[in-house]
Every structure is written in C-alpha cells, then in structure tokens.
Design a protein around this motif. Structure first.
Motif, PDB file in Angstrom:
ATOM      1  N   LEU A  96       1.386  -1.204   0.262  1.00 25.48           N
ATOM      2  CA  LEU A  96      -0.224  -0.104   0.673  1.00 25.48           C
ATOM      3  C   LEU A  96       0.605   1.564  -0.075  1.00 25.48           C
ATOM      4  CD1 LEU A  96      -2.599  -0.809   2.749  1.00 25.48           C
ATOM      5  CD2 LEU A  96      -3.096  -0.418   0.428  1.00 25.48           C
ATOM      6  N   ALA A  97       0.614   2.531  -1.244  1.00 25.85           N
ATOM      7  CA  ALA A  97       0.837   3.790  -1.030  1.00 25.85           C
ATOM      8  C   ALA A  97       0.924   4.483   0.131  1.00 25.85           C
ATOM      9  CB  ALA A  97       1.388   3.712  -2.738  1.00 25.85           C
ATOM     10  N   PRO A  98       1.591   5.721   0.816  1.00 22.97           N
ATOM     11  CA  PRO A  98       0.570   6.142   1.090  1.00 22.97           C
ATOM     12  C   PRO A  98      -0.693   6.936   0.590  1.00 22.97           C
ATOM     13  CG  PRO A  98       3.224   6.821   0.955  1.00 22.97           C
ATOM     14  CD  PRO A  98       2.375   5.975   0.184  1.00 22.97           C
ATOM     15  N   GLY A  99      -1.535   6.536   1.427  1.00 30.36           N
ATOM     16  CA  GLY A  99      -3.059   7.788   0.899  1.00 30.36           C
ATOM     17  C   GLY A  99      -4.040   6.724   0.240  1.00 30.36           C
ATOM     18  N   GLN A 100      -3.958   5.027   0.490  1.00 26.47           N
ATOM     19  CA  GLN A 100      -3.840   4.080  -0.103  1.00 26.47           C
ATOM     20  C   GLN A 100      -5.049   2.959   0.796  1.00 26.47           C
ATOM     21  OE1 GLN A 100      -1.203   1.454  -2.755  1.00 26.47           O
ATOM     22  NE2 GLN A 100      -2.102   2.752  -4.970  1.00 26.47           N
ATOM     23  N   TYR A 101      -5.421   2.525  -0.022  1.00 32.05           N
ATOM     24  CA  TYR A 101      -6.047   1.595   1.380  1.00 32.05           C
ATOM     25  C   TYR A 101      -6.989  -0.033   1.182  1.00 32.05           C
ATOM     26  CZ  TYR A 101     -10.838   2.936  -0.353  1.00 32.05           C
ATOM     27  OH  TYR A 101     -12.102   3.529  -1.375  1.00 32.05           O
ATOM     28  N   ARG A 102      -7.046  -0.913   1.392  1.00 30.08           N
ATOM     29  CA  ARG A 102      -7.401  -2.017   0.852  1.00 30.08           C
ATOM     30  C   ARG A 102      -8.411  -2.324   2.241  1.00 30.08           C
ATOM     31  NH1 ARG A 102      -6.489  -7.074   0.972  1.00 30.08           N
ATOM     32  NH2 ARG A 102      -4.714  -7.271   2.170  1.00 30.08           N
ATOM     33  N   GLN A 103      -8.928  -3.611   1.139  1.00 31.55           N
ATOM     34  CA  GLN A 103     -10.973  -4.207   2.583  1.00 31.55           C
ATOM     35  C   GLN A 103     -10.572  -5.087   1.961  1.00 31.55           C
ATOM     36  OE1 GLN A 103     -14.675  -2.381   0.024  1.00 31.55           O
ATOM     37  NE2 GLN A 103     -15.506  -2.172   2.036  1.00 31.55           N
ATOM     38  N   LEU A 104     -10.430  -5.330   3.183  1.00 31.32           N
ATOM     39  CA  LEU A 104     -10.244  -6.712   3.295  1.00 31.32           C
ATOM     40  C   LEU A 104     -11.407  -7.738   2.770  1.00 31.32           C
ATOM     41  CD1 LEU A 104      -8.656  -7.906   6.981  1.00 31.32           C
ATOM     42  CD2 LEU A 104      -7.527  -7.060   4.892  1.00 31.32           C
ATOM     43  N   SER A 105     -10.862  -9.371   2.110  1.00 31.69           N
ATOM     44  CA  SER A 105     -11.663 -10.103   1.604  1.00 31.69           C
ATOM     45  C   SER A 105     -12.342 -10.717   2.026  1.00 31.69           C
ATOM     46  CB  SER A 105     -11.445 -10.936  -0.070  1.00 31.69           C
ATOM     47  OG  SER A 105     -10.564 -11.352   1.486  1.00 31.69           O
ATOM     48  N   VAL A 106     -13.494 -11.627   1.864  1.00 34.97           N
ATOM     49  CA  VAL A 106     -14.148 -11.852   2.888  1.00 34.97           C
ATOM     50  C   VAL A 106     -13.720 -12.905   3.315  1.00 34.97           C
ATOM     51  CG1 VAL A 106     -15.882 -13.999   2.817  1.00 34.97           C
ATOM     52  CG2 VAL A 106     -16.204 -11.491   1.166  1.00 34.97           C
ATOM     53  N   MET A 107     -12.249 -14.055   3.317  1.00 36.46           N
ATOM     54  CA  MET A 107     -11.148 -15.057   3.056  1.00 36.46           C
ATOM     55  C   MET A 107     -10.379 -14.307   3.798  1.00 36.46           C
ATOM     56  SD  MET A 107     -12.487 -17.592   1.857  1.00 36.46           S
ATOM     57  CE  MET A 107     -11.200 -18.824   2.254  1.00 36.46           C
ATOM     58  N   GLU A 108     -10.147 -13.588   3.871  1.00 38.36           N
ATOM     59  CA  GLU A 108      -9.143 -12.705   5.679  1.00 38.36           C
ATOM     60  C   GLU A 108      -9.704 -12.371   5.781  1.00 38.36           C
ATOM     61  OE1 GLU A 108      -5.653 -10.352   2.796  1.00 38.36           O
ATOM     62  OE2 GLU A 108      -7.957  -9.634   2.543  1.00 38.36           O
ATOM     63  N   LEU A 109     -11.216 -12.913   6.375  1.00 38.83           N
ATOM     64  CA  LEU A 109     -12.595 -11.816   6.882  1.00 38.83           C
ATOM     65  C   LEU A 109     -12.173 -12.930   7.681  1.00 38.83           C
ATOM     66  CD1 LEU A 109     -14.696  -9.274   5.483  1.00 38.83           C
ATOM     67  CD2 LEU A 109     -13.169  -8.800   7.511  1.00 38.83           C
ATOM     68  N   LYS A 110     -12.426 -13.974   7.522  1.00 38.39           N
ATOM     69  CA  LYS A 110     -13.033 -15.216   8.451  1.00 38.39           C
ATOM     70  C   LYS A 110     -11.131 -15.797   9.255  1.00 38.39           C
ATOM     71  CE  LYS A 110     -15.481 -17.594   4.749  1.00 38.39           C
ATOM     72  NZ  LYS A 110     -16.160 -19.251   4.115  1.00 38.39           N
ATOM     73  N   ASN A 111     -10.069 -15.249   9.186  1.00 37.92           N
ATOM     74  CA  ASN A 111      -9.165 -15.667   9.351  1.00 37.92           C
ATOM     75  C   ASN A 111      -8.992 -14.526  11.400  1.00 37.92           C
ATOM     76  OD1 ASN A 111      -8.854 -17.378   8.318  1.00 37.92           O
ATOM     77  ND2 ASN A 111      -7.336 -16.509   6.916  1.00 37.92           N
ATOM     78  N   ILE A 112     -10.765 -13.633  11.231  1.00 37.62           N
ATOM     79  CA  ILE A 112      -9.870 -12.588  12.307  1.00 37.62           C
ATOM     80  C   ILE A 112     -10.375 -13.040  13.030  1.00 37.62           C
ATOM     81  CG2 ILE A 112     -10.971 -10.546  13.312  1.00 37.62           C
ATOM     82  CD1 ILE A 112     -11.123  -8.800   9.791  1.00 37.62           C
TER      83      ILE A 112
END
Length: 186
Positions: free
Chosen positions: A170-186
């Motif tokens: 991620l560059a400064p100012g960029q964002y990304r939403q976690l995917s459904v699969m990534e959310l399962k690991n929380i």
C-alpha cells in the motif's frame, strides 16, 4: 457483512473523519461510510491504520488489554547503539509509566520506502539510523518518547504491522478492504 480496511496513512493526516480545518482527514482518502479507526496514529506519524464498522473488533484492536503487537519502523537521529536497543527491550521509565519490554533491532532503511512530504530534517554532521520496534502498548507518543529517552530522537515514524496485518504494497493514501476469506481469519 463486516468491513475491515487497511490504510497507509500519510504524514500530516488526522485520524478522524470530521474536518479539523488544518489537516487532511480520513474522509479525504476513504469514501466508505460508517467505518472508524481502530487505534490512532499521530498526525506526524505514517503507516498502517485499521478501520472497521465492527465495534467489537475495533475495541479488540485498539484496547491495550489485548496487547496486540504493533511494529514500527523508526528513523532516529544518530547511530543506534546496542545499549540503547537493550534498554528499549527491557522497558523504559518515561516518568509517568514504565513501558513493557519491547522487541527492538537495528535495520537497514526499509525497501521501497516512499519519500515524505515534507522531507525529514537532516543535519550533515549527525547520521541517522533505522530500528524496528515492536510494542504491545500504545500510549500517547510512546515510541517517540522511548527513543528520545534512550538518547535517539525519532525523526520519522512508520507503523508497518499490527498483529498479522502489514502495509504490504500500500502506497501512502491507499487503502484496501479485506476479502471475505481474509475476514474469516480474524
């Protein structure tokens, strides 16, 4: 569905959505409603910030009792010494509290590091060095106070990791939403 956003907060951005009149805010970068920062970064700090619409997760990520490790890349004034690293690892008496032991190590300047606007102040007669510092607390300006206390003032502070989440690419100012699969690991 729960939303979790990883954001690379640029220098000079305030960790709030409401305008403060002086600085850009999260609203200038993240056009997603009803998410809130899980923790904070000072305006003069950069790096990983997690936002979510899940109050329980926000509390878990931000509350000190959960002791989620946070890793910072810290550029300090001077050549960091082994004695100073040991002091950071043992815990530092900051007057109002003693920090928990930290993990500290000297590192090279991180690969792919972006330039900062404004640039870090440099003095030709004083070298700088980098450390990686991992803490489980997160009190106000703690990392800056810790490095100053051991004789190496912080020039630049970048949070690189919170728990298992990292800045990745991620560059400064960029964002990304976690995917459904990534959310399962929380």
């Amino acid at each position: 569905m729960r939303q979790v956003i990883l954001f690379n907060k640029p220098y000079g951005v305030v960790c709030q959505f409401s305008a403060d009149g002086k600085h850009p805010t999260l609203k200038d970068y993240i056009p997603i409603a009803d998410v809130y920062a899980a923790g904070r970064l000072d305006t003069d700090s950069e790096g990983l910030l997690i936002l979510t619409d899940d109050g329980r997760l926000q509390h878990q990520l931000a509350h000190p009792k959960h002791k989620l490790p946070k890793t910072y890349w810290v550029q300090v004034e001077g050549e960091m010494t082994e004695d100073a690293l040991v002091a950071l690892m043992r815990g530092v008496d900051l007057g109002d509290f003693v920090t928990a032991p930290a993990h500290a190590q000297s590192i090279a300047e991180p690969d792919g590091l972006w330039s900062r606007t404004p640039p870090v102040r440099f003095r030709l007669s004083v070298p700088t060095s980098w450390i990686a510092l991992t803490i489980t607390e997160g009190k106000n300006r703690q990392v800056r106070r810790m490095t100053a206390k051991v004789g190496f003032p912080t020039l630049r502070l970048i949070r690189a990791k919170i728990g298992n989440w990292t800045l990745d690419s991620l560059a400064p100012g960029q964002y990304r939403q976690l995917s459904v699969m990534e959310l399962k690991n929380i």
